[in-house]
Design a protein around this motif. Structure first.
Motif, PDB file in Angstrom:
ATOM      1  N   MET A   1       0.848  -1.173   0.000  1.00  0.00           N
ATOM      2  CA  MET A   1       0.000   0.000   0.000  1.00  0.00           C
ATOM      3  C   MET A   1       0.890   1.232   0.000  1.00  0.00           C
ATOM      4  SD  MET A   1      -3.065  -0.901   2.683  1.00  0.00           S
ATOM      5  CE  MET A   1      -3.760   0.708   2.591  1.00  0.00           C
ATOM      6  N   HIS A   2       0.660   2.072  -0.973  1.00  0.00           N
ATOM      7  CA  HIS A   2       1.478   3.267  -1.132  1.00  0.00           C
ATOM      8  C   HIS A   2       0.672   4.512  -0.806  1.00  0.00           C
ATOM      9  CE1 HIS A   2       4.671   1.028  -3.141  1.00  0.00           C
ATOM     10  NE2 HIS A   2       3.678   0.323  -3.658  1.00  0.00           N
ATOM     11  N   LEU A   3       1.305   5.420  -0.116  1.00  0.00           N
ATOM     12  CA  LEU A   3       0.684   6.684   0.261  1.00  0.00           C
ATOM     13  C   LEU A   3       1.590   7.809  -0.229  1.00  0.00           C
ATOM     14  CD1 LEU A   3      -1.534   8.127   1.918  1.00  0.00           C
ATOM     15  CD2 LEU A   3      -0.031   7.898   3.899  1.00  0.00           C
ATOM     16  N   ILE A   4       1.077   8.646  -1.130  1.00  0.00           N
ATOM     17  CA  ILE A   4       1.844   9.785  -1.642  1.00  0.00           C
ATOM     18  C   ILE A   4       1.655  10.956  -0.685  1.00  0.00           C
ATOM     19  CG2 ILE A   4       2.179  11.381  -3.564  1.00  0.00           C
ATOM     20  CD1 ILE A   4       2.792   8.546  -4.376  1.00  0.00           C
ATOM     21  N   VAL A   5       2.773  11.474  -0.154  1.00  0.00           N
ATOM     22  CA  VAL A   5       2.694  12.597   0.788  1.00  0.00           C
ATOM     23  C   VAL A   5       3.666  13.703   0.365  1.00  0.00           C
ATOM     24  CG1 VAL A   5       1.967  11.183   2.745  1.00  0.00           C
ATOM     25  CG2 VAL A   5       4.369  11.554   2.356  1.00  0.00           C
ATOM     26  N   PRO A   6       3.273  14.957   0.562  1.00  0.00           N
ATOM     27  CA  PRO A   6       4.177  16.066   0.244  1.00  0.00           C
ATOM     28  C   PRO A   6       5.320  16.105   1.261  1.00  0.00           C
ATOM     29  CG  PRO A   6       2.161  16.896   1.238  1.00  0.00           C
ATOM     30  CD  PRO A   6       1.973  15.422   1.055  1.00  0.00           C
ATOM     31  N   PRO A   7       6.456  16.675   0.892  1.00  0.00           N
ATOM     32  CA  PRO A   7       7.621  16.680   1.777  1.00  0.00           C
ATOM     33  C   PRO A   7       7.376  17.336   3.132  1.00  0.00           C
ATOM     34  CG  PRO A   7       8.015  18.045  -0.152  1.00  0.00           C
ATOM     35  CD  PRO A   7       6.716  17.353  -0.372  1.00  0.00           C
ATOM     36  N   GLU A   8       6.509  18.334   3.183  1.00  0.00           N
ATOM     37  CA  GLU A   8       6.238  18.992   4.464  1.00  0.00           C
ATOM     38  C   GLU A   8       5.433  18.108   5.422  1.00  0.00           C
ATOM     39  OE1 GLU A   8       3.178  20.457   1.471  1.00  0.00           O
ATOM     40  OE2 GLU A   8       5.353  20.235   1.488  1.00  0.00           O
ATOM     41  N   ARG A  46       8.791   8.456  -9.395  1.00  0.00           N
ATOM     42  CA  ARG A  46       8.879   9.127 -10.693  1.00  0.00           C
ATOM     43  C   ARG A  46       7.579   9.858 -11.001  1.00  0.00           C
ATOM     44  NH1 ARG A  46       9.254   6.466 -16.575  1.00  0.00           N
ATOM     45  NH2 ARG A  46       8.277   4.784 -15.445  1.00  0.00           N
ATOM     46  N   SER A  47       6.452   9.290 -10.560  1.00  0.00           N
ATOM     47  CA  SER A  47       5.149   9.901 -10.828  1.00  0.00           C
ATOM     48  C   SER A  47       4.951  11.204 -10.065  1.00  0.00           C
ATOM     49  CB  SER A  47       4.034   8.933 -10.458  1.00  0.00           C
ATOM     50  OG  SER A  47       4.074   8.637  -9.067  1.00  0.00           O
ATOM     51  N   HIS A  48       5.577  11.327  -8.890  1.00  0.00           N
ATOM     52  CA  HIS A  48       5.452  12.504  -8.035  1.00  0.00           C
ATOM     53  C   HIS A  48       6.829  12.812  -7.429  1.00  0.00           C
ATOM     54  CE1 HIS A  48       1.422  10.741  -8.197  1.00  0.00           C
ATOM     55  NE2 HIS A  48       0.972  11.970  -8.037  1.00  0.00           N
ATOM     56  N   PRO A  49       7.784  13.268  -8.253  1.00  0.00           N
ATOM     57  CA  PRO A  49       9.163  13.419  -7.781  1.00  0.00           C
ATOM     58  C   PRO A  49       9.366  14.444  -6.668  1.00  0.00           C
ATOM     59  CG  PRO A  49       8.902  14.380  -9.957  1.00  0.00           C
ATOM     60  CD  PRO A  49       7.622  13.674  -9.643  1.00  0.00           C
ATOM     61  N   ASP A  50       8.396  15.307  -6.430  1.00  0.00           N
ATOM     62  CA  ASP A  50       8.514  16.288  -5.359  1.00  0.00           C
ATOM     63  C   ASP A  50       7.850  15.814  -4.065  1.00  0.00           C
ATOM     64  OD1 ASP A  50       9.890  18.039  -7.030  1.00  0.00           O
ATOM     65  OD2 ASP A  50       8.035  18.929  -7.770  1.00  0.00           O
ATOM     66  N   SER A  51       7.357  14.580  -4.064  1.00  0.00           N
ATOM     67  CA  SER A  51       6.677  14.018  -2.893  1.00  0.00           C
ATOM     68  C   SER A  51       7.378  12.735  -2.465  1.00  0.00           C
ATOM     69  CB  SER A  51       5.211  13.710  -3.244  1.00  0.00           C
ATOM     70  OG  SER A  51       4.524  14.889  -3.576  1.00  0.00           O
ATOM     71  N   TYR A  52       6.834  12.114  -1.441  1.00  0.00           N
ATOM     72  CA  TYR A  52       7.320  10.823  -0.984  1.00  0.00           C
ATOM     73  C   TYR A  52       6.227   9.789  -1.166  1.00  0.00           C
ATOM     74  CZ  TYR A  52      11.307  13.023   1.290  1.00  0.00           C
ATOM     75  OH  TYR A  52      12.457  13.705   1.535  1.00  0.00           O
ATOM     76  N   ASP A  53       6.617   8.581  -1.524  1.00  0.00           N
ATOM     77  CA  ASP A  53       5.714   7.438  -1.571  1.00  0.00           C
ATOM     78  C   ASP A  53       6.074   6.597  -0.351  1.00  0.00           C
ATOM     79  OD1 ASP A  53       4.844   4.720  -1.959  1.00  0.00           O
ATOM     80  OD2 ASP A  53       4.501   5.204  -4.059  1.00  0.00           O
ATOM     81  N   VAL A  54       5.134   6.498   0.575  1.00  0.00           N
ATOM     82  CA  VAL A  54       5.379   5.794   1.837  1.00  0.00           C
ATOM     83  C   VAL A  54       4.653   4.455   1.829  1.00  0.00           C
ATOM     84  CG1 VAL A  54       5.090   5.903   4.342  1.00  0.00           C
ATOM     85  CG2 VAL A  54       5.625   7.984   3.054  1.00  0.00           C
ATOM     86  N   ASN A  55       5.348   3.406   2.194  1.00  0.00           N
ATOM     87  CA  ASN A  55       4.751   2.086   2.350  1.00  0.00           C
ATOM     88  C   ASN A  55       3.959   2.109   3.658  1.00  0.00           C
ATOM     89  OD1 ASN A  55       4.220  -0.605   2.998  1.00  0.00           O
ATOM     90  ND2 ASN A  55       6.179  -1.333   2.205  1.00  0.00           N
ATOM     91  N   VAL A  56       2.636   2.096   3.562  1.00  0.00           N
ATOM     92  CA  VAL A  56       1.775   2.232   4.741  1.00  0.00           C
ATOM     93  C   VAL A  56       2.048   1.126   5.762  1.00  0.00           C
ATOM     94  CG1 VAL A  56      -0.632   2.252   5.532  1.00  0.00           C
ATOM     95  CG2 VAL A  56       0.003   3.438   3.439  1.00  0.00           C
ATOM     96  N   HIS A  57       2.464  -0.038   5.299  1.00  0.00           N
ATOM     97  CA  HIS A  57       2.736  -1.147   6.217  1.00  0.00           C
ATOM     98  C   HIS A  57       3.972  -0.896   7.084  1.00  0.00           C
ATOM     99  CE1 HIS A  57      -0.373  -3.798   4.721  1.00  0.00           C
ATOM    100  NE2 HIS A  57      -0.065  -3.390   3.505  1.00  0.00           N
ATOM    101  N   CYS A  58       4.734   0.136   6.781  1.00  0.00           N
ATOM    102  CA  CYS A  58       5.916   0.469   7.572  1.00  0.00           C
ATOM    103  C   CYS A  58       5.641   1.536   8.631  1.00  0.00           C
ATOM    104  CB  CYS A  58       7.045   0.941   6.657  1.00  0.00           C
ATOM    105  SG  CYS A  58       7.717  -0.363   5.625  1.00  0.00           S
ATOM    106  N   LEU A  59       4.422   2.028   8.697  1.00  0.00           N
ATOM    107  CA  LEU A  59       4.071   3.033   9.701  1.00  0.00           C
ATOM    108  C   LEU A  59       3.749   2.368  11.028  1.00  0.00           C
ATOM    109  CD1 LEU A  59       1.785   5.330   7.533  1.00  0.00           C
ATOM    110  CD2 LEU A  59       4.196   5.675   8.102  1.00  0.00           C
TER     111      LEU A  59
END
Length: 85
Positions: A1-8, A46-59
């Motif tokens: 599960m991927h979560l796209i989040v802005p750097p802030e 690559r789809s959102h190079p100014d953001s982070y893709d976080v693996n939700v299972h790692c939270l």
């Protein structure tokens, strides 16, 4: 599960020294893996190079149940990228 989040909205609290970067093909995406176990916990996609893709299972905690899973056509991801954000 991927979560796209802005750097802030992303803060790595610890373990930066345990990460190693890998890039595929174009080199745009910066994939980060744990040097010890190989987990792919987050990266700059690559789809959102100014953001982070976080693996939700790692939270920490039981956060998976707080998200809605939406199917995504990964084979044709570039044609469907606007659907994730």
């Amino acid at each position: 599960m991927h979560l796209i989040v802005p750097p802030e909205r992303f803060t790595l609290l610890q373990g930066d020294d345990s990460l190693i970067a890998y890039t595929f093909n174009t080199g745009i995406a910066k994939h980060l893996f744990c040097k010890t176990c190989g987990i792919h916990s987050f990266y700059r996609p690559r789809s959102h190079p100014d953001s982070y893709d976080v693996n939700v299972h790692c939270l920490d905690g039981d956060v998976v149940s707080k998200f809605e899973v939406v199917d995504f056509d990964g084979t044709n991801w570039e044609a469907n990228i606007e659907k994730i954000l």
